[in-house]
Design a protein around this motif. Sequence first.
Motif, PDB file in Angstrom:
ATOM      1  N   LEU A   1     -76.375 -77.779  93.825  1.00  0.00           N
ATOM      2  CA  LEU A   1     -75.860 -76.735  94.715  1.00  0.00           C
ATOM      3  C   LEU A   1     -74.395 -76.411  94.466  1.00  0.00           C
ATOM      4  CD1 LEU A   1     -77.466 -77.602  98.178  1.00  0.00           C
ATOM      5  CD2 LEU A   1     -77.898 -75.597  96.764  1.00  0.00           C
ATOM      6  N   LEU A   2     -73.674 -77.278  93.790  1.00  0.00           N
ATOM      7  CA  LEU A   2     -72.234 -77.091  93.629  1.00  0.00           C
ATOM      8  C   LEU A   2     -71.862 -76.415  92.311  1.00  0.00           C
ATOM      9  CD1 LEU A   2     -70.858 -80.400  95.192  1.00  0.00           C
ATOM     10  CD2 LEU A   2     -71.485 -78.244  96.270  1.00  0.00           C
ATOM     11  N   HIS A   3     -72.851 -75.796  91.657  1.00  0.00           N
ATOM     12  CA  HIS A   3     -72.587 -75.036  90.438  1.00  0.00           C
ATOM     13  C   HIS A   3     -73.384 -73.735  90.479  1.00  0.00           C
ATOM     14  CE1 HIS A   3     -70.551 -78.327  88.289  1.00  0.00           C
ATOM     15  NE2 HIS A   3     -71.401 -79.102  88.919  1.00  0.00           N
ATOM     16  N   PRO A   4     -72.769 -72.589  90.214  1.00  0.00           N
ATOM     17  CA  PRO A   4     -73.531 -71.335  90.233  1.00  0.00           C
ATOM     18  C   PRO A   4     -74.618 -71.285  89.169  1.00  0.00           C
ATOM     19  CG  PRO A   4     -71.298 -70.978  89.387  1.00  0.00           C
ATOM     20  CD  PRO A   4     -71.346 -72.367  89.937  1.00  0.00           C
ATOM     21  N   GLU A   5     -74.473 -72.047  88.072  1.00  0.00           N
ATOM     22  CA  GLU A   5     -75.497 -72.064  87.023  1.00  0.00           C
ATOM     23  C   GLU A   5     -76.753 -72.802  87.461  1.00  0.00           C
ATOM     24  OE1 GLU A   5     -72.414 -73.086  86.644  1.00  0.00           O
ATOM     25  OE2 GLU A   5     -71.456 -72.073  84.948  1.00  0.00           O
ATOM     26  N   THR A   6     -76.644 -73.691  88.443  1.00  0.00           N
ATOM     27  CA  THR A   6     -77.774 -74.531  88.815  1.00  0.00           C
ATOM     28  C   THR A   6     -78.191 -74.378  90.275  1.00  0.00           C
ATOM     29  OG1 THR A   6     -76.234 -76.359  89.284  1.00  0.00           O
ATOM     30  CG2 THR A   6     -77.210 -76.276  87.080  1.00  0.00           C
ATOM     31  N   ALA A   7     -77.380 -73.736  91.110  1.00  0.00           N
ATOM     32  CA  ALA A   7     -77.650 -73.680  92.554  1.00  0.00           C
ATOM     33  C   ALA A   7     -79.005 -73.046  92.856  1.00  0.00           C
ATOM     34  CB  ALA A   7     -76.536 -72.914  93.266  1.00  0.00           C
ATOM     35  N   LEU A   8     -79.373 -71.992  92.119  1.00  0.00           N
ATOM     36  CA  LEU A   8     -80.599 -71.258  92.412  1.00  0.00           C
ATOM     37  C   LEU A   8     -81.853 -72.064  92.088  1.00  0.00           C
ATOM     38  CD1 LEU A   8     -78.514 -68.969  92.636  1.00  0.00           C
ATOM     39  CD2 LEU A   8     -80.131 -67.481  91.460  1.00  0.00           C
ATOM     40  N   ARG A   9     -81.707 -73.174  91.379  1.00  0.00           N
ATOM     41  CA  ARG A   9     -82.848 -74.031  91.068  1.00  0.00           C
ATOM     42  C   ARG A   9     -83.309 -74.814  92.301  1.00  0.00           C
ATOM     43  NH1 ARG A   9     -82.882 -75.318  85.314  1.00  0.00           N
ATOM     44  NH2 ARG A   9     -83.925 -77.285  85.797  1.00  0.00           N
ATOM     45  N   ASP A  10     -82.414 -75.021  93.243  1.00  0.00           N
ATOM     46  CA  ASP A  10     -82.643 -75.905  94.381  1.00  0.00           C
ATOM     47  C   ASP A  10     -83.241 -75.120  95.545  1.00  0.00           C
ATOM     48  OD1 ASP A  10     -82.496 -77.689  96.522  1.00  0.00           O
ATOM     49  OD2 ASP A  10     -80.545 -78.486  95.923  1.00  0.00           O
ATOM     50  N   PRO A  11     -84.423 -75.502  96.072  1.00  0.00           N
ATOM     51  CA  PRO A  11     -84.993 -74.766  97.205  1.00  0.00           C
ATOM     52  C   PRO A  11     -84.091 -74.765  98.432  1.00  0.00           C
ATOM     53  CG  PRO A  11     -86.216 -76.804  96.791  1.00  0.00           C
ATOM     54  CD  PRO A  11     -85.301 -76.602  95.625  1.00  0.00           C
ATOM     55  N   LEU A  12     -83.233 -75.782  98.559  1.00  0.00           N
ATOM     56  CA  LEU A  12     -82.325 -75.825  99.707  1.00  0.00           C
ATOM     57  C   LEU A  12     -81.318 -74.688  99.670  1.00  0.00           C
ATOM     58  CD1 LEU A  12     -81.508 -77.386 102.256  1.00  0.00           C
ATOM     59  CD2 LEU A  12     -80.003 -78.789 100.823  1.00  0.00           C
ATOM     60  N   TYR A  13     -81.014 -74.192  98.463  1.00  0.00           N
ATOM     61  CA  TYR A  13     -80.072 -73.075  98.358  1.00  0.00           C
ATOM     62  C   TYR A  13     -80.569 -71.872  99.151  1.00  0.00           C
ATOM     63  CZ  TYR A  13     -77.399 -69.198  96.500  1.00  0.00           C
ATOM     64  OH  TYR A  13     -76.608 -68.075  96.400  1.00  0.00           O
ATOM     65  N   TYR A  14     -81.835 -71.550  99.017  1.00  0.00           N
ATOM     66  CA  TYR A  14     -82.384 -70.370  99.682  1.00  0.00           C
ATOM     67  C   TYR A  14     -82.482 -70.586 101.194  1.00  0.00           C
ATOM     68  CZ  TYR A  14     -83.429 -69.234  94.886  1.00  0.00           C
ATOM     69  OH  TYR A  14     -83.306 -68.996  93.529  1.00  0.00           O
ATOM     70  N   GLN A  15     -82.714 -71.833 101.603  1.00  0.00           N
ATOM     71  CA  GLN A  15     -82.707 -72.120 103.031  1.00  0.00           C
ATOM     72  C   GLN A  15     -81.296 -71.954 103.596  1.00  0.00           C
ATOM     73  OE1 GLN A  15     -84.584 -75.939 103.716  1.00  0.00           O
ATOM     74  NE2 GLN A  15     -86.323 -75.432 102.389  1.00  0.00           N
ATOM     75  N   GLY A  16     -80.311 -72.419 102.836  1.00  0.00           N
ATOM     76  CA  GLY A  16     -78.928 -72.226 103.259  1.00  0.00           C
ATOM     77  C   GLY A  16     -78.551 -70.756 103.277  1.00  0.00           C
ATOM     78  N   LEU A  17     -79.045 -70.004 102.284  1.00  0.00           N
ATOM     79  CA  LEU A  17     -78.725 -68.579 102.213  1.00  0.00           C
ATOM     80  C   LEU A  17     -79.359 -67.828 103.377  1.00  0.00           C
ATOM     81  CD1 LEU A  17     -77.176 -66.650 100.358  1.00  0.00           C
ATOM     82  CD2 LEU A  17     -79.314 -66.211  99.140  1.00  0.00           C
ATOM     83  N   ARG A  18     -80.604 -68.171 103.718  1.00  0.00           N
ATOM     84  CA  ARG A  18     -81.231 -67.495 104.851  1.00  0.00           C
ATOM     85  C   ARG A  18     -80.474 -67.809 106.141  1.00  0.00           C
ATOM     86  NH1 ARG A  18     -86.429 -68.048 108.428  1.00  0.00           N
ATOM     87  NH2 ARG A  18     -86.166 -66.076 109.496  1.00  0.00           N
ATOM     88  N   THR A  19     -80.018 -69.044 106.295  1.00  0.00           N
ATOM     89  CA  THR A  19     -79.236 -69.410 107.480  1.00  0.00           C
ATOM     90  C   THR A  19     -77.930 -68.630 107.514  1.00  0.00           C
ATOM     91  OG1 THR A  19     -80.213 -71.619 107.384  1.00  0.00           O
ATOM     92  CG2 THR A  19     -78.225 -71.354 108.719  1.00  0.00           C
ATOM     93  N   PHE A  20     -77.289 -68.497 106.364  1.00  0.00           N
ATOM     94  CA  PHE A  20     -76.046 -67.725 106.245  1.00  0.00           C
ATOM     95  C   PHE A  20     -76.261 -66.295 106.738  1.00  0.00           C
ATOM     96  CE2 PHE A  20     -73.538 -64.812 103.588  1.00  0.00           C
ATOM     97  CZ  PHE A  20     -72.251 -65.300 103.745  1.00  0.00           C
ATOM     98  N   PHE A  21     -77.351 -65.669 106.304  1.00  0.00           N
ATOM     99  CA  PHE A  21     -77.614 -64.292 106.720  1.00  0.00           C
ATOM    100  C   PHE A  21     -78.007 -64.218 108.195  1.00  0.00           C
ATOM    101  CE2 PHE A  21     -77.360 -63.301 102.317  1.00  0.00           C
ATOM    102  CZ  PHE A  21     -77.033 -61.952 102.278  1.00  0.00           C
ATOM    103  N   LYS A  22     -78.741 -65.187 108.673  1.00  0.00           N
ATOM    104  CA  LYS A  22     -79.142 -65.191 110.086  1.00  0.00           C
ATOM    105  C   LYS A  22     -77.919 -65.334 110.994  1.00  0.00           C
ATOM    106  CE  LYS A  22     -82.001 -67.871 113.334  1.00  0.00           C
ATOM    107  NZ  LYS A  22     -80.921 -68.483 114.135  1.00  0.00           N
ATOM    108  N   GLU A  23     -76.997 -66.207 110.625  1.00  0.00           N
ATOM    109  CA  GLU A  23     -75.858 -66.512 111.488  1.00  0.00           C
ATOM    110  C   GLU A  23     -74.774 -65.441 111.463  1.00  0.00           C
ATOM    111  OE1 GLU A  23     -75.627 -68.930 113.580  1.00  0.00           O
ATOM    112  OE2 GLU A  23     -77.441 -70.009 113.010  1.00  0.00           O
ATOM    113  N   TYR A  24     -74.633 -64.723 110.364  1.00  0.00           N
ATOM    114  CA  TYR A  24     -73.497 -63.794 110.248  1.00  0.00           C
ATOM    115  C   TYR A  24     -73.951 -62.369 109.955  1.00  0.00           C
ATOM    116  CZ  TYR A  24     -71.779 -68.488 109.452  1.00  0.00           C
ATOM    117  OH  TYR A  24     -71.553 -69.829 109.558  1.00  0.00           O
ATOM    118  N   TYR A  25     -74.708 -62.183 108.888  1.00  0.00           N
ATOM    119  CA  TYR A  25     -75.075 -60.837 108.463  1.00  0.00           C
ATOM    120  C   TYR A  25     -75.916 -60.140 109.524  1.00  0.00           C
ATOM    121  CZ  TYR A  25     -76.686 -57.221 105.143  1.00  0.00           C
ATOM    122  OH  TYR A  25     -76.966 -56.029 104.508  1.00  0.00           O
TER     123      TYR A  25
END
Length: 690
Positions: A397-421
Amino acid sequence: MWTSAALLAGLVLTAASLPREADRYFQASEDFLRRQLQVMQMFLWQYDAQMYEPFAAILESYDLKDNLAHFKEDPEPARRLLALCEEGSLFPADKVFTLFESQPWVEARLLFDVFLGAADLDTFIKTAVWTRQRVNRGLFYHVFRTALAARPDSRDFYCPAAYETYPQGFLDERVIQRAVDAKIRALQTGDLRRVVVAANCSGRWDAGRDPEGALCYFREDVGLNTLSAEFHRQLPAWLNSSEHGSALPDRKGELFLHFHRQLLARYHLERLGNNLGETPHLREDMSLVGYYPHLRHSTGEQVTPRQPFSKIRDTERLTLSEYKDYVKRIQEAINVGYVIAENGTQVSLHGERGWNILGEMLAFVGDNINYNYYGSIYYKEMYLLGAGNEKRAPSALLHPETALRDPLYYQGLRTFFKEYYYKYLETLPKHTFDDVACSGLTIVNVDVDKLVTYFDNFDIDLFHVTGKGFKLEDNTLEVSARLERLNHQPFSYRVALTSDKDTDVIVKVYLTPKYDIHSRTLPMNKRIFYAFEIDRFPAKVTAGKNIIQRKSQNSTVAVGDPPTFKTMWKKVQDSLAGKDTLVMDKFARPYGFPQRLLLPKGTRAGLPVQLVVAVFPRQEADPTDPAAYHLDSFPLLGAGYDVKFPDRRPMSFPADRLYRSEYDARVPNIFTKEVRIFHKNIDEITAGTR
């Protein structure tokens, strides 16, 4: 409406200040070719202590402290770099570079200023050779790629794909080991025949126990992960527009939000095709999905896995309590409609720049309106999720080259959009019929070819792993990794529309989900939120009836495969020898959204989705220069440097707001057609073409 009813002919290369159409192509001169070769040589064996042989003379003769006069008005960044080198206080060379620590951010900005300040290309290249041997290697290559794209005299050069120059960040460590073993066997036996190593995605074998594993082909797609790395290099969080405006895309905060919303929408479509529901959003008390990346850092350390049932917890740099304070302040700003700048003034979030201010506040340091108060919550969230055991090597998760490989990234991204966007969306006036309707423009019908996807094979040359000791020109040993990747058959669509006058229009084409995995029709605003844009292009319509025809290969959202390192190397060498000619295209981008991934996988029976076509009169930010409409992947990567984003409307328009009602979305200039996406085996595809 949104509701139901041959080798290199020309390429390059990075975002650039766009020329007029007449100046789009140029033939590479001898000097350009020699410099191009130097740039490519810089990427050979990135993490080896010894540089490629031709740079030995530069290392012996060039010293930064003796060349301060070769920097522009301000040589101060070069002086500061020299001081840090002499003090021995640089970010350690044996540590893994990530974008989630403050010291690398400070040094990245300093090194970028040094590279940008070089008075000419010769000084830039020599300074790059000098610094490569002194600073952290991961930090160096991150900044070097960014600087190459930002400098006017170097932005047309080809940069090789990161999955070729450092495949260890994209391929399973077991694949890399098998490639090294193949080299050893070849040297021992003298058998230099080509070796192909199978490199299937890491999670598919376990999809029965872990449903997320079924999506590994998408999450681990090397083109998608290269796009993520390219995006973060073009929009570095550590730069600010007041000092580096010409090195940053226009409306970068808004672009950050638009890019990640599109990524989440595309991921949602892929989940539907695998019978998976919405991406779960995170809660503090929930157990985290486990992930085993099977990757290694340049230091040789394993990319830290995450055990199933792990919890979000405090880290040494950021506690959950501190994180919640940032969240509370941001949500309060969204609720009241303004943010508090560093000088105490109130800045509205509801003006023309609202989306951009919000994006910069959420995801940037350099242009954050009040970083100390609001933080850069995107990076803080990903750090909390990815830090794990801080005494171990960084996680994926701490590298843009590898973050998208991790399913947790998308869960974090959905939370990011739910909380702010989404909370921000709820504070904006809802779209009405008059906001979106365009008098005089009516789409009568949309026709589209059958949409078919399949998996094919893609080979990555592993010369940068196995080629040490060989010359590229000799091609005596060829080891490749073979991946299975998602692709689709080319398709065309035809838009029939009428207009009451001759006019210039912009056409936007989307795929949106229609149903959830239980075959229930999704609410309109949820369909709109998950609208994935597959094309955006300008067109001219005349008074009366019009037919606009478009091929999927021409999408401005996506790009095809970039030229390989060896292909480009040979092209440059042959051009220098007078046996070939290299023609460069200033509009081309090699590392945008992969053309292959425009369509989700679909199903054997056909995944039902909606194809939405929207047509609007053009509202150009710069009517005198519409060239940005033709820059590859501009809707996701921006319009380049020193160029305004071509459309003055919000980037996500007409999906930039909630709609008041179903009626308000039923406008004549938006047409929705239900289509199905079929998935077939490659054998069925090839049999059909015989």
